[in-house]
Scaffold this motif. Structure first.
Motif, PDB file in Angstrom:
ATOM      1  N   GLY A  15      58.707  52.189  46.389  1.00 42.74           N
ATOM      2  CA  GLY A  15      58.944  53.646  46.588  1.00 42.74           C
ATOM      3  C   GLY A  15      59.352  53.950  48.053  1.00 42.74           C
ATOM      4  O   GLY A  15      59.512  53.137  48.935  1.00 42.74           O
ATOM      5  N   THR A  45      61.888  47.971  46.494  1.00 40.99           N
ATOM      6  CA  THR A  45      62.132  48.294  45.295  1.00 40.99           C
ATOM      7  C   THR A  45      61.355  47.416  44.236  1.00 40.99           C
ATOM      8  O   THR A  45      60.859  46.387  44.753  1.00 40.99           O
ATOM      9  CB  THR A  45      63.967  47.591  44.926  1.00 40.99           C
ATOM     10  OG1 THR A  45      63.833  46.520  45.074  1.00 40.99           O
ATOM     11  CG2 THR A  45      64.657  48.603  45.844  1.00 40.99           C
ATOM     12  N   SER A  67      53.849  58.803  46.318  1.00 41.93           N
ATOM     13  CA  SER A  67      54.917  59.664  46.129  1.00 41.93           C
ATOM     14  C   SER A  67      54.968  60.474  44.966  1.00 41.93           C
ATOM     15  O   SER A  67      56.151  61.070  44.617  1.00 41.93           O
ATOM     16  CB  SER A  67      56.242  58.975  46.536  1.00 41.93           C
ATOM     17  OG  SER A  67      56.432  57.853  45.509  1.00 41.93           O
ATOM     18  N   GLY A  68      54.052  59.964  44.041  1.00 38.90           N
ATOM     19  CA  GLY A  68      54.183  60.497  42.756  1.00 38.90           C
ATOM     20  C   GLY A  68      55.292  59.927  41.556  1.00 38.90           C
ATOM     21  O   GLY A  68      55.366  60.201  40.525  1.00 38.90           O
ATOM     22  N   ALA A  69      55.734  58.743  42.232  1.00 34.77           N
ATOM     23  CA  ALA A  69      56.409  57.995  41.364  1.00 34.77           C
ATOM     24  C   ALA A  69      55.940  56.914  40.252  1.00 34.77           C
ATOM     25  O   ALA A  69      56.540  56.117  39.850  1.00 34.77           O
ATOM     26  CB  ALA A  69      57.847  57.295  42.347  1.00 34.77           C
ATOM     27  N   THR A  72      57.127  55.875  37.113  1.00 33.83           N
ATOM     28  CA  THR A  72      58.263  54.858  36.872  1.00 33.83           C
ATOM     29  C   THR A  72      58.069  53.595  37.350  1.00 33.83           C
ATOM     30  O   THR A  72      58.508  52.677  36.789  1.00 33.83           O
ATOM     31  CB  THR A  72      59.311  56.015  37.653  1.00 33.83           C
ATOM     32  OG1 THR A  72      59.292  57.149  37.516  1.00 33.83           O
ATOM     33  CG2 THR A  72      60.674  55.116  37.395  1.00 33.83           C
ATOM     34  N   LEU A  73      57.196  53.567  38.562  1.00 36.79           N
ATOM     35  CA  LEU A  73      57.207  52.192  39.242  1.00 36.79           C
ATOM     36  C   LEU A  73      56.355  51.075  38.585  1.00 36.79           C
ATOM     37  O   LEU A  73      56.736  50.103  38.351  1.00 36.79           O
ATOM     38  CB  LEU A  73      56.773  52.729  40.685  1.00 36.79           C
ATOM     39  CG  LEU A  73      57.700  53.090  41.684  1.00 36.79           C
ATOM     40  CD1 LEU A  73      57.127  53.658  42.761  1.00 36.79           C
ATOM     41  CD2 LEU A  73      58.967  52.368  41.787  1.00 36.79           C
TER      42      LEU A  73
END
Lengths: 139, 555, 319
Positions: A15, A45, A67-69, A72-73
């Motif tokens: 991220g 990535t 980051s709050g991702a 997804t990650l």
């Protein structure tokens, strides 16, 4: 004649966020616990992270995400590990992850363990050691 | 400050007290150190400030060396600006939050951008996946900026934008938005963080290598002098240095060292120091160690004034006085028993006010868990209003001046900072020290030491390693709809279809050419922005010329 | 599919696992190394060494970009120090090698120095062989520091590059003589810093002093890894040195020498472990130790006495 096997851990920052205080503190703690820690650096990535985990033949892959991702990650990294026949690498993580997201990630198998901010690094060390023990004894 | 015979008497008495009285009282089992591991004595007396010279070291508010504050009447004139950092999702959602905050008495806006915007990627870039609108608002082009400030009169509010590597681009978007509202650039006011040095040192949101980054910053200095005189062109930030784990002294020293590096860069770019120094502002962290923090702010003002005057020859008083924004320490908050964070934040905010801050952001209790909810944000703002209107603290100026302890700490922090300046000079300056990983190593070391202290229970964090309870988490959390990402991508697609693409390409090519030479790049960026070139396109064009920065492997 | 087959067929996971197994001295180590040997000998091996902070990783990163443009595949072994206190290590060289992390034809492996000096050199050599057998055209060894272990490590390379910087305290005199002598190419990195010329001059002076009619005088290349300046030139010089070695039988001679060292190494290793197997725990051995400790016997005579009783010439060496 097998020597004591070193535990290898990849500490990765997928991220875009650059908050690496936690990742670096954990990396140091794992080193001080006698492990070999490969650090990827920032802004990776999922593809880069998984490729590094494979090349470095790590036992554990730790993702630090603030980051709050995370929703997804984690699934993406898990998916890539499976695709590359590396699903046996333990996937763990930490960062700012709300509890219900944590539950979901663990339930769906996207992460074996998640650590919240403020947790003692000893607990992470302990978890890895125990997981490695049960992995080798079952193998 | 004291007569010699009086001091000798105090000294004798203090020794007697230490031998006779103090030993009768047993200390509890604790380490008496600050959050930065600085040892603190049981008692401070006039001895500890025997060299303090009132006129030289403290003086009066709004007078050199500004230790006591930068305004003559401080909060009796105007309270600090209550500036809550906010931004999430799309420009439209954030615009609504801004209107809400303005309605509830907030006096300035502060924009938080999402990570793709901070790193210079458009929302539809593969690297942006999962991050669009998460930690802040997603801004891809002028079109988004127009929506962000829709219905907000830019000649009336001041806006602070937390943006660094791509600061020039977002700033140009703001200037262009104001222009569209009919507000000339000479009338807008605000701040861009634009502090790339602390990115290399601590926050790690860099794009280009240091040299071209510094050039963009001095280009901004020059452009602002002429066209945007009310703008604070850089907010030199210790906040992130502290969040990365530094001590108070390191935060103070590294931030000021960065500040001096910008001053030198501006002067090397041919500007007179008094032309741009008045528009430099600072941004500090308000951590939990109450007195150490207050001393830090006071020392910061004094060092800045002294160095600006003595080393850089600044003459304009506005170049000498340090104005700063403060944010309470995100890293002091705990995920455990999050309501306790309200209390922590209140103490931290109080230290910032007692330290004479010009503006303040108070963190919301749930920030350690996710983006703050509306209620948590309101409580955080109310905390400031309480300090302002109920505690009586703003009634007098610098109320802790003259405290043996606070003055001694202020001196000590100044000395520690001077020692760091000396070491940075020895390494060949800030850029060279960054290249050698000096700051990064110092911070990583302090962060690790702190963590170990907690784990070995030498330091108690309430709710974390003591006073622990098992409780279900009952905080209302704000969630970002994944639709944001798709919506932004749709907007971008439409934008690229509807704008004059030929013109965009031409302007980007001209901008690249200019980047290879020495022209001021701001007018080129402004033109590209007005033609609706996206942030990612502009950054991409610059990357081809400037290259990208790689981090130092420091642990 | 067993691990050797997988590795030969180009399975990255098998390669990675094989490196771990040989590095860990796993019981399968010998089988793996035996299995891959006939597939080795094709890769060209380059060693990079120099003081910490000289920017070797960035330099290697940029060099790999140039090499990849020629379509050659690359394997990298990057070595970082292991903490002598905890046995752990943080391996951070990948941070500087970001440009190739998504390139499937570049394989980067980080290694800790772990225990003994000899061990590292052996582990590096084994890892290089595995990368060679895997089919990498170029294998790069990057090691940190300028001590004896680095000299041993880069002895596994065909061409050795020594990286220096003009930064203070890094002057040529401070670099150990041993490391200067193994250099086939010098790089003055960060050559935009002041004093770069002085560093070049110092290297030249040192080379002038040491002119024992050598056929190859190490060139000195100035680089700036940040801007890739000098990287193409470095690659050209590397190719020149390779060409120089490949003329006549220089490279063959070097590699023969290496094979000789290797086989002697293995023999010593085998003898040592057999010897250990025979003597450890025996009363003879324990008693001898006791006598030496009591100063009734000196260690030299003790060693001779024990060896007299151990027959190393028995059936284990039939030919």
């Amino acid at each position: 004649m097998s020597k004591e096997r070193k535990i290898r851990v990849l500490v990765a920052k997928p991220g875009l966020d650059g908050h690496d205080r936690g990742a670096k503190v954990v990396a140091r703690a794992l080193r001080d616990a006698g492990m070999e820690v490969v650090y990827t650096g920032l802004h990776q990535t999922p593809e880069q992270v998984v490729e590094a985990a494979i090349q470095e033949d790590v036992d554990v892959l730790g993702l630090s995400i603030l980051s709050g991702a995370h929703m997804t990650l984690f699934p993406r990294v898990k998916e890539l590990l499976e695709e590359n026949n590396a699903g046996d690498i333990l996937l763990i993580g930490g960062g700012i992850i709300p509890e219900e997201d944590m539950e979901e990630l663990k339930e769906k198998g996207y992460a074996q363990a998640l650590f919240t901010p403020g947790i003692p690094t000893d607990e992470i060390v302990e978890w890895i050691r125990n997981a490695m023990e049960s992995k080798t004894s079952s193998a | 400050m004291f007569k010699e015979d009086k001091l000798n008497e105090i000294k004798k008495e203090r020794q007697r007290w230490e031998e006779e009285t103090l030993p009768k009282f047993k200390n509890r089992d604790a380490k008496f150190v600050t959050v930065s591991s600085k040892p603190i004595k049981p008692l401070y007396t006039p001895e500890d400030i025997e060299n303090l010279d009132y006129q030289e070291d403290l003086s009066f508010p709004a007078e050199y060396p500004y230790t006591r504050g930068v305004q003559g009447n401080m909060y009796r004139g105007r309270l600090w600006t209550m500036r809550q950092f906010a931004g999430f999702g799309t420009a439209k959602q954030t615009n609504e939050r801004y209107k809400y905050l303005l309605k509830h008495g907030q006096t300035g806006l502060s924009v938080a951008f999402d990570m793709p915007t901070i790193m210079g990627y458009d929302s539809d870039h593969p690297r942006s996946v999962g991050e669009v609108g998460r930690c802040g608002v997603a801004i891809d082009s002028l079109a988004d900026m127009e929506v962000l400030f829709d219905g907000i009169p830019l000649e009336k509010v001041t806006t602070s934008m937390t943006i660094n590597a791509p600061a020039a681009i977002l700033w140009c978007m703001y200037i262009a938005t104001a222009e569209k509202q009919g507000v000339p650039s000479t009338q807008i006011g605000g701040t861009i963080q634009n502090d790339i040095l602390k990115e290399y040192i601590a926050q790690k949101s860099w794009i280009f290598p240091p040299k071209p980054s510094m050039r963009l910053i001095t280009d901004i200095f020059k452009y602002a002098c002429e066209h945007v005189p009310r703008w604070n062109t850089v907010s030199i930030s210790g906040y992130h240095i502290r969040e990365a784990g530094s001590t108070a002294a390191q935060e103070l020293a590294f931030t000021l060292a960065d500040g001096f590096a910008y001053v030198e860069a501006g002067m090397n770019a041919g500007l007179d120091v008094d032309q741009f120094a008045p528009r430099l502002s600072f941004f500090f962290n308000a951590h939990i160690d109450f007195f150490e923090e207050i001393a830090k702010y006071r020392a910061a003002r004094r060092i800045w004034a002294r160095k600006m005057k003595e080393k850089y020859g600044a003459k304009d008083p506005r170049s000498l006085l340090m104005r700063f924004h403060t944010q309470t320490a995100g890293c002091s908050l705990t995920a455990q028993q999050p309501e306790n964070n309200i209390v922590r934040t209140a103490f931290e905010a109080l230290s910032a006010v007692l330290g004479g801050t010009q503006s303040l952001h108070t963190n919301s209790m749930d920030e350690v868990l996710a983006l703050p909810s509306e209620k948590a944000v309101r409580i955080a703002l109310r905390t400031q209003q309480l300090i302002a209107h109920e505690t009586g603290v703003p009634n007098t100026i610098d109320p802790l001046a003259g405290s043996y302890f606070v003055e001694a700490l202020t001196d000590e922090l100044e000395r520690e900072a001077e020692e760091y300046f000396r070491r940075v000079d020895e390494l060949g300056g800030v850029l060279e020290a960054i290249d050698q990983g000096f700051f990064q190593y110092e911070i990583a070391d302090a962060a690790y030491r702190y963590q170990k202290e907690i784990e070995e229970n030498e330091r108690i964090i309430v709710g974390v390693n003591d006073f622990v309870i098992e409780e279900p988490l009952e905080v209302e959390l704000l969630k970002i709809d994944p639709e944001t990402e798709r919506e932004q991508a749709r907007h971008l697609k439409e934008l690229r279809e509807n704008r004059d693409n030929e013109k965009v390409q031409k302007l980007l090519a001209e901008m690249q050419e200019a980047a290879k030479g020495e022209d001021n790049l701001i007018p080129y960026i402004l033109e590209a922005v007005k033609a609706y070139a996206t942030e990612g396109e502009i950054i991409g064009a610059f990357k081809e010329v400037f290259g990208e920065y790689k981090e130092q492997p420091i642990f | 599919m067993n691990i050797v087959e997988g590795l030969i067929k180009g399975d990255r996971r098998a390669l990675a696992r094989a490196i771990s197994l040989v590095e860990n001295e796993d019981s399968s180590k010998n089988e793996i190394l035996k299995g891959v040997y006939t597939h080795t000998g094709k890769a060209y091996i380059i060693g990079f060494t120099g003081s910490p902070g000289s920017g070797k990783s960035s330099l290697v990163d940029k060099l790999v970009s140039v090499i990849r443009r020629e379509g050659l595949t690359v394997g990298i072994v990057a070595i970082d120090p292991t903490s002598p206190f905890t046995g752990g290590a943080i391996l951070g060289d990948r941070i500087r090698m970001q440009e190739h992390t998504e390139d499937k034809d570049v394989f980067i492996r980080s290694m800790g120095t772990r225990g003994s000096l000899g061990g590292l050199s052996r582990a590096t050599k084994d890892a290089v062989q595995l990368l060679d057998a895997f089919g990498k055209d170029i294998v790069i060894i990057e090691t940190v520091g300028v001590g004896q272990s680095e000299v041993d490590v880069v002895k596994n390379a065909d061409t050795t590059v020594v990286v220096l910087t003009p930064a203070s305290g890094d002057s040529v005199q401070t670099i150990k003589a041993g490391i200067m002598e193994i250099a086939n190419i010098f790089v003055v990195n960060k050559s935009d810093l002041p004093n770069a010329d002085r560093t070049r001059t110092e290297i030249n002076l040192m080379l002038d002093l040491d002119n024992k009619k050598k056929e190859w005088r190490p060139p000195i290349i100035s680089t700036i890894s940040l801007t890739s300046e000098g990287i193409e030139e470095l690659w050209e010089e590397l190719k020149k040195h390779r060409q120089f070695l490949e003329e006549g039988d220089r490279l063959a001679a070097i590699r023969r020498e290496r094979v000789k060292r290797e086989i002697v190494d293995y023999m010593e290793h085998i003898i040592k472990s057999r010897l250990w197997e025979k003597i450890s725990g025996t009363t003879l051995f324990e008693k001898t130790i006791e006598k030496i400790s009591q100063r009734d016997l000196d260690p030299i005579s003790g060693a001779e006495k024990v060896l007299e009783r151990v027959n190393l010439d028995n059936h284990e060496f039939p030919e």
